[in-house]
Enzyme design. Structure first.
Site, short mmCIF file in Angstrom:
data_model
loop_
_atom_site.label_atom_id
_atom_site.label_comp_id
_atom_site.label_asym_id
_atom_site.label_seq_id
_atom_site.Cartn_x
_atom_site.Cartn_y
_atom_site.Cartn_z
N HIS A 144 -3.65 2.57 -4.96
CA HIS A 144 -2.33 3.43 -4.78
C HIS A 144 -2.82 5.06 -4.81
O HIS A 144 -3.60 5.46 -5.77
CB HIS A 144 -1.25 2.89 -5.69
CG HIS A 144 0.06 3.56 -5.27
ND1 HIS A 144 0.42 4.56 -5.71
CD2 HIS A 144 1.16 2.94 -4.99
CE1 HIS A 144 1.77 4.82 -5.42
NE2 HIS A 144 2.11 3.60 -4.91
N GLN A 224 1.49 -3.52 -10.20
CA GLN A 224 1.79 -4.72 -9.76
C GLN A 224 1.62 -5.99 -10.22
O GLN A 224 2.23 -6.87 -10.03
CB GLN A 224 1.24 -4.70 -8.20
CG GLN A 224 1.68 -3.70 -7.20
CD GLN A 224 3.08 -3.42 -6.69
OE1 GLN A 224 3.67 -4.53 -6.91
NE2 GLN A 224 3.49 -2.44 -6.46
N LYS A 247 9.50 -1.78 -12.11
CA LYS A 247 8.91 -2.83 -10.98
C LYS A 247 9.21 -4.28 -11.83
O LYS A 247 8.65 -5.18 -11.29
CB LYS A 247 7.72 -2.59 -10.73
CG LYS A 247 7.53 -1.29 -9.74
CD LYS A 247 5.94 -1.18 -9.27
CE LYS A 247 5.67 0.10 -8.95
NZ LYS A 247 6.18 0.58 -7.48
#
Lengths: 427, 141
Positions: A144, A224, A247
């Site tokens: 990312h 993630q 998240k």
């Protein structure tokens, strides 16, 4: 739906984790919405952009309200009961985070604005102090931007070389190339634990061992992975881990840098200001102990408390159950989507999480996302802050559906039905 | 705001059957324009005669339905116009898309009226204006 899938859907899963029950904890996805586009899902939004941010459960929303209504004061300063209480809750949150990732000490947890700031903190406070011209950092091609640009900036400033572990067509790393990237100037490996484009869960433990055998520290971008799979920093033996609260059911604006004590101790401060100092004279200062050395200014107290509430909520469900359910849901989604002629997946790693990047026929991802929105389904279209991946694949963008434990098998069916409609509409 | 306002029949028709798609083989002005955020890309080939009239425009591009339909419509708008007239319609279209001009201004320009809905989708404005910026660059070279 095949017999096998039916089995997964009804027995194995619902016994362990009931998404329909859990959805009731999330106001935004459990309330009825106006508009005919939500009709197919009984008036509910089908939210499939969880890799970008997740929805928030009542437990987190209430924790934030409760803090502001009952416990609000500045931390580490006030000599009154309320201030003590705020400090206590803030520090308890740090312990909750430490236990969640199995850190040895709570002082190894630094609160940041998010994963991005955590990585920038390491680049600045560790990199500036310990790296010299000619030194090298190993990254991967699937990072990312948040685990790429901080190192590019540092490389420019300190004249460093960045080397990249390439990825293969299936979205996994090419390990045959890894050994050749290490040399006597390698100083750090910084890599994603789970790709936000491919969904690939990288086998980081082996890479960490390889790096440690050469005395090279490893930073993991866990933005993630931490929300979806059990992450144990002592088991992985990573030296730094960065992740974001929003998240994983937590509020925005709060994230975490985990760093092994010996590394945090040997780092300079990140920002200057209040709380990060020990003694201050007009021309010099000495630094507070870790983690306060890295938390200049009034921290995001409410955010930390909200994150701890999110972790307690996740712990109550059980992270292993979440992982198992998401694995089954992801498998079902890929099997069902794969029945559509013209579907193409980006990333088909055997070990993967619920991030599904795809294209359908020649439909542009922006048209696709807009069409799915018209069907009450929220997905992401774009380069997902990973432009180098798009360049290597020679595509401008992908459509990405990303799942969380509150998504249901029925929502996958709705997605597939909407994709069929999109094919008719655009072809 | 409804999806159908954005993806009207006329727009889909231009997307599926773009007018003036392709290349001009003879001598012409060629410009390229891209939108790095969504990866949309367009190459315009423009022939302007000695009297300053836009004789021919063709385009090759990749992008979403909005950007490609808008490119197709743009070519229809400018072919046959003088450079000054072409610049005027480009300016007017971009002003509408920016919200500086009423969307109704597009009503008198045939198919362009179908792009009125884009104004209500701010993130799609850059898609609709891609070809128009490219044409402006071509006229200015």
């Amino acid at each position: 739906m095949s017999e096998a899938q039916f089995q997964i859907k009804n027995k194995n899963i619902l016994r362990n984790l009931d998404p329909y029950k859990l959805r009731q904890d999330f106001p935004l996805i459990s309330k009825k919405l106006e508009g005919k586009k939500y009709n197919s899902n009984n008036g509910h939004l089908v939210y499939l952009d969880n890799a970008a941010t997740t929805q928030k459960p009542n437990a987190v929303i209430r924790a934030l309200m409760n803090y502001y209504e009952n416990d609000n004061a500045n931390v580490h300063r006030a000599l009154y009961e309320l201030g003590d209480r705020a400090t206590q809750k803030y520090e308890e949150s740090r312990k909750t985070v430490a236990q969640f990732i199995n850190a040895k000490h709570a002082r190894e947890i630094v609160f940041t604005r998010g994963a991005t700031e955590a990585i920038n903190l390491v680049a600045s406070a560790w990199g500036r102090k310990h790296l010299q011209a000619g030194d090298e950092i190993i990254l991967t091609e699937m990072e990312h931007h948040s685990n790429l640009i901080p190192w590019q900036l540092l490389a420019k400033e300190k004249k460093l070389t960045l080397r990249f572990i390439p990825f293969l067509n299936n979205g996994t790393l090419n390990f045959s190339r890894v050994k050749s990237l290490f040399n006597e100037r390698t100083r750090l490996v910084a890599m994603t634990h789970m790709s936000n484009v491919f969904g690939t869960i990288n086998p980081v433990r082996g890479l960490i061992r390889m790096a440690h055998s050469r005395c090279i520290p490893v930073l993991l971008d866990g933005a993630q992975s931490v929300p979806h799979i059990p992450v144990d920093v002592q088991y992985l033996d990573c030296d730094f881990l960065a992740f974001s609260g929003h998240k994983m059911c937590g509020p925005t604006g709060i994230g975490v840098l985990y760093g092994k004590q010996e590394y945090l101790d040997a780092m300079d401060p990140y920002q200057g200001g209040g709380d990060m100092i020990s003694s201050v004279w007009l021309e010099k200062a000495t630094w507070n102990e870790i983690p306060y050395k890295f938390e200049a200014g009034t921290p995001n107290i409410a955010g930390a408390i909200g994150l701890a509430a999110a972790i307690r909520y996740i712990n109550e469900i059980g992270m292993e159950k979440i992982t198992r359910y998401e694995q089954a849901l992801t498998t079902y989604a890929i099997l069902e989507m794969n029945k559509l002629p013209g579907i193409r997946f980006y990333g088909i790693a055997p070990e993967r999480g619920g991030v599904i990047s795809f294209s359908l026929d020649n439909i542009h991802p922006h048209d696709m996302a807009q069409f799915l929105d018209s069907q009450g389904i929220a997905v992401r279209a774009g380069h997902h802050c990973a432009q180098p991946i798009m360049r290597k694949l020679e595509i401008p963008a992908t459509t990405r559906a990303s799942l969380y434990f509150y998504n249901t098998f029925e929502e996958i069916d709705l997605l597939v039905a909407a994709l069929k409609k999109a094919k008719e509409f655009f072809n | 705001m409804e999806f159908e306002d954005l993806y009207q029949e006329i727009i889909l028709d231009h997307y599926k059957h773009p007018r003036n798609a392709g290349e001009i083989k003879r001598e012409c002005t060629s410009v390229e324009h891209e939108n790095p955020v969504c990866g949309d890309h367009i190459k315009l080939m423009v022939v302007i005669d000695d009297d300053g009239i836009v004789q021919d425009v063709k385009f090759i591009g990749t992008g979403c339905a909005i950007s490609m339909a808008s490119a197709s419509m743009m070519t229809e708008q400018v072919i046959g116009k003088s450079k000054t007239e072409a610049m005027k319609i480009i300016r007017e279209f971009v002003e509408v898309m920016r919200g500086d001009e009423s969307p109704d201004a597009l009503d008198e320009h045939g198919d362009l009226t179908a792009l009125k809905g884009v104004v209500k989708f701010p993130v799609r404005v850059k898609c609709a204006t891609l070809a128009w910026h490219a044409m402006k660059n071509a006229l200015n070279t």
